[in-house]
Design an enzyme around this catalytic site. Structure first.
Site, PDB file in Angstrom:
ATOM      1  N   ARG A   1       0.840  -1.205   0.000  1.00  0.00           N
ATOM      2  CA  ARG A   1       0.000   0.000   0.000  1.00  0.00           C
ATOM      3  C   ARG A   1       0.868   1.246   0.000  1.00  0.00           C
ATOM      4  O   ARG A   1       0.561   2.244  -0.650  1.00  0.00           O
ATOM      5  CB  ARG A   1      -0.959   0.002   1.194  1.00  0.00           C
TER       6      ARG A   1
ATOM      7  N   ASP B   1      -5.797  18.941 -14.611  1.00  0.00           N
ATOM      8  CA  ASP B   1      -6.162  17.603 -15.065  1.00  0.00           C
ATOM      9  C   ASP B   1      -5.801  17.529 -16.548  1.00  0.00           C
ATOM     10  O   ASP B   1      -6.427  18.166 -17.383  1.00  0.00           O
ATOM     11  CB  ASP B   1      -7.663  17.366 -14.850  1.00  0.00           C
TER      12      ASP B   1
ATOM     13  N   LYS C   1      -7.352   6.311 -19.383  1.00  0.00           N
ATOM     14  CA  LYS C   1      -7.589   6.803 -20.730  1.00  0.00           C
ATOM     15  C   LYS C   1      -6.337   6.644 -21.600  1.00  0.00           C
ATOM     16  O   LYS C   1      -5.882   5.547 -21.826  1.00  0.00           O
ATOM     17  CB  LYS C   1      -8.056   8.267 -20.658  1.00  0.00           C
TER      18      LYS C   1
ATOM     19  N   TYR D   1     -15.133  17.150 -15.078  1.00  0.00           N
ATOM     20  CA  TYR D   1     -15.720  15.816 -15.073  1.00  0.00           C
ATOM     21  C   TYR D   1     -16.755  15.703 -13.960  1.00  0.00           C
ATOM     22  O   TYR D   1     -16.568  16.232 -12.868  1.00  0.00           O
ATOM     23  CB  TYR D   1     -14.588  14.801 -14.895  1.00  0.00           C
TER      24      TYR D   1
END
Length: 404
Positions: free
Chosen positions: A62, A186, A211, A115
């Protein structure tokens, strides 16, 4: 084995070689997948040193993993940042940035068209923690300047925006914001080699790796790139503790593989999008085409400088309000259902062309009032140009428009 020197290397060379020397154990060319939750120590003293950071190494996946670290080093090189942290999704990356770097009493300026899920976090979640939010059209630098307050700590925006394709002058926003306000971009819609926000003055870059960066439609992930100090905070607080949204080793392996062809793929996506945009401008029932690479776009000159002249692989277009008696919404549904090559799906950057209807899909969880503020009409359609032959994509659109 000599370490590769990438100083002064070109984009594709860095995309291929950064972060991945041949494996020291067995000489494997591909980055090994360290599919482990925890790591063993040589001794208690070895474990103590790694836990307190006085010795390099891994403790628990993690907090860090060698496969993920190779991805992070490659992304830092690609975006030109000091360091990078990989997250389990784009939203994991975005939320980790916001919840790490902002605190009660702070003020953040956010682009007025982001978004849908980002919009929910910024407009609905941050105020619950006492963080003030002001939505602004960041393409209007005067509006950004007017929105700045003494407690403003961040300007957050997408460029190009989703799905209206507005382009913000990143360097201009940083000039207005000054050194004490972080500019967070972004960059999902225009990844390198198209646009490098850090080189334009931004402080932090986020991506939905799902993406273009991965590029094959088989991974959910996100990254944050910035200074070593900022990334250390975001990794140690936001990604590993607050959200716990880590990128799995196998996903990191797939993304590393995808990044090696990023430059070639993105150039093809952009070329196909421009060809489709030019075709759509000639269709009578199309009210407007939103693509910054078009000569008719108000952002065309900014594309030449900030976006390396490439544009992006995404475009949006709006159907007329009355298409043979159909509303824009109904005509849009009929058009999408008639397409044979492009798939109806909400992602982008895949090898296959994808098309979606924002009002009923990506921005469905945004209220109609806020959608109206954003300029997202019921007849707006977003298209992600794939890697197919442009002539075939356009032929598919032609037969679909013939059904209206």
């Amino acid at each position: 084995m000599n370490e590769t020197n990438l100083e002064g290397a070109g984009f594709m060379t860095r995309a291929i070689h950064a972060g991945q020397e041949p494996d020291q154990a067995f000489g494997a060319l591909a980055v090994p997948i360290y599919q482990t939750s925890t790591f063993c120590f040589d001794s208690v003293e070895d474990g103590m040193a790694k836990f307190d950071g006085t010795k390099d190494g891994y403790v628990y996946s993690r907090g860090g993993n060698p496969t993920r670290r190779a991805l992070e080093l490659k992304m830092a090189a690609i975006e030109g940042g000091e360091d990078c942290v990989a997250a389990g999704s784009g939203m994991g990356a975005i939320s980790s940035v916001l919840l790490t770097l902002l605190a009660a009493g702070d003020h953040v300026i956010v682009g007025d068209c982001v978004y849908g899920c980002t919009n929910v976090v910024i407009r609905d979640v941050l105020p619950k923690f006492g963080i003030e939010v002001t939505p602004v059209d960041t393409a209007d630098l005067d509006a950004v300047a007017a929105a700045i307050r003494p407690n403003t700590k961040m300007v957050y925006f997408e460029t190009p925006t989703n799905p209206l394709m507005k382009v913000t002058d990143i360097a201009g926003v940083k000039r207005v914001a000054g050194e004490n306000i972080r500019v967070v971009v972004d960059n999902t819609f225009a990844p390198p080699p198209v646009q490098r926000p850090l080189a334009c003055g931004a402080d932090i870059v986020v991506h939905s790796v799902t993406k273009y960066l991965n590029g094959h439609g088989d991974v959910i992930a996100g990254v944050v790139v910035g200074t070593a100090d900022d990334i250390a905070q975001i990794r140690n607080i936001g990604v590993t503790k607050v959200s716990g949204a880590i990128c799995a080793p196998f996903d990191a392996f797939l993304i590393i593989r995808g990044l090696q062809t990023l430059g070639m793929r993105v150039e093809r996506h952009c070329a196909n999008a421009l060809a489709v945009a030019r075709y759509l401008e000639s269709v009578p029932c199309v009210k407007r085409v939103l693509y910054p690479g078009l000569e008719s776009s108000p952002y065309h000159e900014l594309v030449k400088t900030q976006m390396n002249g490439l544009g992006t692989g995404i475009l949006s277009f709006e159907l007329a309000d009355n298409v043979n008696g159909l509303s824009g919404f109904e005509a849009g549904k009929k058009l999408l259902n008639a397409l044979r090559l492009s798939h109806i799906a909400v992602s982008l950057g895949d090898p296959a062309s994808l098309i979606q209807h924002p009002a009923s899909m990506t921005h469905h969880n945004v209220s109609p009032e806020v959608r109206a503020e954003m300029g997202i009409t019921d007849g707006l359609i977003r298209f992600s140009a794939g890697l197919e032959d442009a002539e075939d994509i356009i032929a598919d659109f032609k037969q679909a428009f013939a059904t209206l």
